[in-house]
Design a protein around this motif. Structure first.
Motif, PDB file in Angstrom:
ATOM      1  N   LEU A 289      -3.221  -1.782   7.698  1.00 26.55           N
ATOM      2  CA  LEU A 289      -2.080  -2.452   8.333  1.00 26.55           C
ATOM      3  C   LEU A 289      -0.796  -1.676   8.075  1.00 26.55           C
ATOM      4  CD1 LEU A 289      -3.014  -6.129   7.552  1.00 26.55           C
ATOM      5  CD2 LEU A 289      -2.889  -5.083   9.799  1.00 26.55           C
ATOM      6  N   LYS A 290      -0.699  -1.075   6.885  1.00 26.83           N
ATOM      7  CA  LYS A 290       0.478  -0.245   6.610  1.00 26.83           C
ATOM      8  C   LYS A 290       0.491   0.982   7.507  1.00 26.83           C
ATOM      9  CE  LYS A 290       0.376   3.124   4.108  1.00 26.83           C
ATOM     10  NZ  LYS A 290       0.183   4.117   3.071  1.00 26.83           N
ATOM     11  N   LEU A 291      -0.675   1.608   7.650  1.00 27.16           N
ATOM     12  CA  LEU A 291      -0.731   2.820   8.467  1.00 27.16           C
ATOM     13  C   LEU A 291      -0.307   2.532   9.909  1.00 27.16           C
ATOM     14  CD1 LEU A 291      -3.982   4.469   7.141  1.00 27.16           C
ATOM     15  CD2 LEU A 291      -1.675   5.312   6.878  1.00 27.16           C
TER      16      LEU A 291
ATOM     17  N   PRO B  18      -7.272  -2.099  -7.537  1.00 28.90           N
ATOM     18  CA  PRO B  18      -6.498  -2.790  -6.510  1.00 28.90           C
ATOM     19  C   PRO B  18      -7.179  -4.090  -6.087  1.00 28.90           C
ATOM     20  CG  PRO B  18      -7.748  -1.006  -5.535  1.00 28.90           C
ATOM     21  CD  PRO B  18      -8.015  -0.942  -7.000  1.00 28.90           C
TER      22      PRO B  18
ATOM     23  N   GLN C  85      -7.411  -4.640  -0.469  1.00 26.07           N
ATOM     24  CA  GLN C  85      -6.566  -3.443  -0.372  1.00 26.07           C
ATOM     25  C   GLN C  85      -6.834  -2.584   0.880  1.00 26.07           C
ATOM     26  OE1 GLN C  85      -3.967  -2.813  -2.420  1.00 26.07           O
ATOM     27  NE2 GLN C  85      -3.495  -1.161  -1.030  1.00 26.07           N
TER      28      GLN C  85
ATOM     29  N   HIS D  26     -10.522  11.205  -1.066  1.00 25.66           N
ATOM     30  CA  HIS D  26      -9.248  10.863  -1.696  1.00 25.66           C
ATOM     31  C   HIS D  26      -9.048  11.628  -2.989  1.00 25.66           C
ATOM     32  CE1 HIS D  26      -6.723   8.088   0.283  1.00 25.66           C
ATOM     33  NE2 HIS D  26      -7.691   7.273   0.604  1.00 25.66           N
TER      34      HIS D  26
ATOM     35  N   SER E  28      -2.021  10.973  10.765  1.00 23.17           N
ATOM     36  CA  SER E  28      -1.186  10.025  10.046  1.00 23.17           C
ATOM     37  C   SER E  28      -0.982   8.807  10.928  1.00 23.17           C
ATOM     38  CB  SER E  28       0.151  10.665   9.691  1.00 23.17           C
ATOM     39  OG  SER E  28       0.794  11.057  10.863  1.00 23.17           O
TER      40      SER E  28
ATOM     41  N   GLU F  57      -2.693   2.014  -9.469  1.00 17.80           N
ATOM     42  CA  GLU F  57      -3.509   1.689  -8.293  1.00 17.80           C
ATOM     43  C   GLU F  57      -3.693   0.191  -8.138  1.00 17.80           C
ATOM     44  OE1 GLU F  57      -7.404   3.478  -7.926  1.00 17.80           O
ATOM     45  OE2 GLU F  57      -7.566   2.749  -5.872  1.00 17.80           O
TER      46      GLU F  57
ATOM     47  N   LEU G 145      -4.816   7.704  11.770  1.00 16.84           N
ATOM     48  CA  LEU G 145      -5.503   7.614  10.478  1.00 16.84           C
ATOM     49  C   LEU G 145      -6.079   6.209  10.290  1.00 16.84           C
ATOM     50  CD1 LEU G 145      -6.164   9.214   7.921  1.00 16.84           C
ATOM     51  CD2 LEU G 145      -4.127   8.295   6.906  1.00 16.84           C
TER      52      LEU G 145
ATOM     53  N   ARG H 272     -13.753  -0.002  -4.431  1.00 14.64           N
ATOM     54  CA  ARG H 272     -12.610   0.482  -5.220  1.00 14.64           C
ATOM     55  C   ARG H 272     -12.441  -0.306  -6.510  1.00 14.64           C
ATOM     56  NH1 ARG H 272      -7.553   1.661  -1.327  1.00 14.64           N
ATOM     57  NH2 ARG H 272      -6.514   1.970  -3.319  1.00 14.64           N
TER      58      ARG H 272
ATOM     59  N   TYR I 241      -4.782  -3.829   3.667  1.00 11.91           N
ATOM     60  CA  TYR I 241      -3.361  -3.542   3.512  1.00 11.91           C
ATOM     61  C   TYR I 241      -3.080  -2.092   3.897  1.00 11.91           C
ATOM     62  CZ  TYR I 241      -3.514  -7.768   0.610  1.00 11.91           C
ATOM     63  OH  TYR I 241      -3.703  -9.044   0.147  1.00 11.91           O
ATOM     64  N   ASP I 242      -3.991  -1.199   3.471  1.00 13.06           N
ATOM     65  CA  ASP I 242      -3.784   0.219   3.771  1.00 13.06           C
ATOM     66  C   ASP I 242      -3.730   0.448   5.281  1.00 13.06           C
ATOM     67  OD1 ASP I 242      -3.783   0.715   1.113  1.00 13.06           O
ATOM     68  OD2 ASP I 242      -5.775   1.615   1.029  1.00 13.06           O
TER      69      ASP I 242
ATOM     70  N   SER J  44       0.827  -1.198   0.000  1.00 16.62           N
ATOM     71  CA  SER J  44       0.000   0.000   0.000  1.00 16.62           C
ATOM     72  C   SER J  44       0.870   1.259   0.000  1.00 16.62           C
ATOM     73  CB  SER J  44      -0.913  -0.064   1.226  1.00 16.62           C
ATOM     74  OG  SER J  44      -1.310   1.192   1.617  1.00 16.62           O
TER      75      SER J  44
ATOM     76  N   GLU K 179       2.013   0.625  10.719  1.00 12.70           N
ATOM     77  CA  GLU K 179       3.476   0.522  10.772  1.00 12.70           C
ATOM     78  C   GLU K 179       4.156   1.873  10.679  1.00 12.70           C
ATOM     79  OE1 GLU K 179       5.198  -2.223   7.989  1.00 12.70           O
ATOM     80  OE2 GLU K 179       3.417  -3.456   8.039  1.00 12.70           O
ATOM     81  N   LYS K 180       3.391   2.899  10.270  1.00 11.29           N
ATOM     82  CA  LYS K 180       4.024   4.192  10.026  1.00 11.29           C
ATOM     83  C   LYS K 180       4.128   4.999  11.324  1.00 11.29           C
ATOM     84  CE  LYS K 180       4.233   6.207   6.316  1.00 11.29           C
ATOM     85  NZ  LYS K 180       5.354   6.547   5.437  1.00 11.29           N
ATOM     86  N   GLU K 181       5.042   5.963  11.240  1.00 17.32           N
ATOM     87  CA  GLU K 181       5.197   6.900  12.346  1.00 17.32           C
ATOM     88  C   GLU K 181       3.934   7.767  12.440  1.00 17.32           C
ATOM     89  OE1 GLU K 181       8.388  10.475  13.366  1.00 17.32           O
ATOM     90  OE2 GLU K 181       8.002   9.865  11.331  1.00 17.32           O
TER      91      GLU K 181
END
Lengths: 302, 284
Positions: free
Chosen positions: B48-50, B38, B42, B186, B201, A36, B205, B26, B45-46, A7, B52-54
């Motif tokens: 789960l990624k968020l 996607p 998706q 978006h 963030s 995308e 988020l 989507r 994933y978005d 992502s 991991e972010k600071e």
């Protein structure tokens, strides 16, 4: 497993591009190439972005904008320079107002050359950026978990050989920048460095038993002179340089003034010191290729 | 015991259903635009990624409001799916939204403040219709309790077609879709960056995203009340309304806030209030 790869959200900034590369960036998001499908979203918001796509060369007006966007992005993050202008300045690199490619301002992870860069190569660049993104995440996690403990501690004379090797590695990029390979840090010998240990305090950043960063300094007439802040190239942009600076400033906390210097073309070093509160006060010519910029900070500003 | 099971089912299943619906959305949107789109998963994933972010914050309290937004959305959903009072559901949902708006204001970026102001305007636009829908359901079934409403023997949209239309009209606001994606979207970078969520963030988020999944399922549940006497037909019709919203999202451009407010009040007055006045004379 990390989901960063699945992502990646991008932010796109147009430096002084002719719009050729911008249109190709947008084309790679449009139906024919459809980035995308890899989960890429064009966010338009640095706080949500993972990948910073920059097109066009850098100049004194957009330098601050680019840095501002970069600093607002949460870690881990990667920078992709798209097009030959962003890579090196291209045909505009000789212009009086052009600083050069993005790497004059930010640490660039991936270069996508081309005039204009094709959408295929942009997608390839983003794909490669994902691997770097994941590597950065692993390093951050390892530092956070303590499996890779970063220790900042005073160095002693036994570390001299290792620090010298690191110094020669870290100063390569500076030497290339000025095309001056007779740089004092590159010419220093082991015995000279060992001599330095008698008068100068050295700090080292150690990870997994290996020295990956170092800084040195001494106090004279109530002023602390800090110099040769070096970090191993693969560990750059992880905040290690800042930790080293904090440590040495803390150690010499009794000094009322701190002074550093760097080359006049090393914009990233100058920006780094400015963020730590240093201000430029003097510029001195060393030789035809290089000027030295002196920066100072007073203790009450810390 | 049954209530307990439905609460657990909502808390655990709603985010999965919501995320899959968002993924399908989507995918369908991409196909409508001639793209591949996607993967369905998706949205997971978005988020789960968020995680991991600071997490960068302007003020720490902004995340505090987001936590309460999530908690109150879950609270509202459990009230709804355990068959409690519909009015209480509506008020709790409003409270949750208010927490989100406060979070947007607290971040004090011009874009998030514009987004928050627009979110408040949108609330002014859709709240009357949601309350009128509850009133209409009460007039037919003589109860505000969701257990009584869903056990009514005829489908409610026989009696409330105007209210159903008005409700569908305001649904894009709740799903934050065109033509009413004024508060955050978006697709509105040039206009308001990311609106209310601009300054959020990382983890906060991700929390907002998860809260939206809960909220979407709750709103679809609300739509389902109109067709509640037969579960299979009800689910099918609710999903087809969701599909309709996706088509509308891809067909219309974003409108200005004046248009959003005025049109939804006109629709609410004509179809919503008109329907209730009509019922008043018919059911007397």
């Amino acid at each position: 497993m990390s989901y960063l790869k699945r992502s990646p959200w991008v932010i796109h900034y147009d430096g002084t591009s002719c719009n050729g590369c911008d249109i190709e960036v947008l084309a790679s998001l449009a139906p024919r190439y459809d980035l995308e499908r890899l989960g890429v979203i064009n966010t338009g918001n640095p706080k949500h972005a993972d990948i910073f796509l920059i097109t066009g060369s850098m100049n004194d007006q957009n330098r601050e904008v680019v840095q501002n966007i970069y600093e607002q992005m949460p870690d881990p993050k990667v920078v992709v320079a798209i097009g030959i202008c962003a890579t090196s300045g291209g045909i505009f690199s000789e212009c009086y107002n052009v600083l050069g490619g993005v790497n004059k301002v930010l640490p660039v992870d991936i270069y996508v050359p081309g005039c204009a860069a094709r959408p295929e190569s942009i997608i390839d660049g983003v794909e490669k950026a994902l691997k770097i993104l994941e590597d950065k995440k692993h390093k951050l996690v390892a530092m956070g978990l303590g499996t890779e403990i970063l220790a900042i501690e005073p160095a002693n004379i036994e570390d001299a050989a290792e620090i010298l090797a690191l110094q020669k590695l870290a100063y390569q990029s500076e030497a290339e920048l000025y095309n001056d390979f007779a740089f004092p840090p590159l010419m220093q010998t082991l015995s000279e460095l060992k001599e330095d240990f008698k008068t100068i305090i050295f700090f080292k950043a150690v990870m997994n038993g290996i020295i990956i960063g170092s800084v040195r300094g001494y106090v004279k007439d109530d002023t602390c002179y800090i110099y040769r802040r070096i970090v191993h190239p693969i560990y750059q942009n992880l905040g290690i340089g800042k930790k080293l600076m904090n440590e040495i400033e803390f150690h010499f906390g009794f000094a009322s003034r701190f002074e550093v210097f760097t080359g006049h073309k090393s914009k990233r070093n100058i920006n780094f010191y400015e963020r730590l509160g240093y201000r430029m006060f003097k510029c001195e010519k060393v030789n035809d290729k290089r000027h030295r910029v002196y920066m100072e900070k007073f203790a009450d500003r810390i | 015991m049954k209530i307990f099971i439905s609460i657990i089912a909502y808390i655990t299943l709603a985010p999965f259903l919501g995320a899959i619906l968002a993924g399908v959305d989507r995918k369908i949107t991409a196909r409508m635009q001639g793209r591949v789109g996607p993967p369905i998963l998706q949205p997971f994933y978005d988020v789960l990624k968020l995680m991991e972010k600071e997490s960068l914050v302007v003020r720490k309290s902004q995340n505090f409001y987001v936590v309460f937004f999530l908690i109150f959305i879950i609270f509202t959903g459990t009230l709804f799916f355990s068959g409690k009072d519909l009015l209480l559901v509506i008020f709790a949902l409003t409270l949750a939204e208010i927490f989100f708006v406060l979070g947007g204001y607290k971040a004090s970026s011009p874009y998030s403040i514009i987004g928050s102001q627009r979110a408040l305007i949108q609330m002014m636009a859709y709240e009357p219709i949601i309350i009128l829908a509850a009133v209409g359901m009460y007039m037919v079934t003589k109860s505000f309790y969701i257990t009584d409403i869903i056990s009514y023997d005829k489908p409610l949209f026989y009696f409330l077609p105007g209210l159903l239309f008005a409700f569908i009209y305001i649904l894009p606001m709740k799903f934050s879709k065109s033509p009413f994606d004024l508060a955050y979207s978006h697709h509105a970078h040039q206009e308001l960056v990311k609106g209310m969520t601009t300054e959020f963030s990382g983890r906060s988020l991700a929390m907002i995203e998860v809260a939206h999944w809960y909220e979407n399922i709750l709103m679809l549940g609300f739509v389902g009340l109109f067709f509640a006497n037969n579960i299979l037909i009800g689910v099918a019709l609710t999903l087809s309304i969701y599909f309709l919203i996706i088509i509308i999202d891809n067909t219309f451009a974003r409108v200005k806030w004046e248009m959003a407010l005025m049109s939804s009040w006109i629709v609410g007055l004509l179809f919503g209030l008109g329907n209730i006045i009509f019922l008043f004379f018919v059911l007397r």
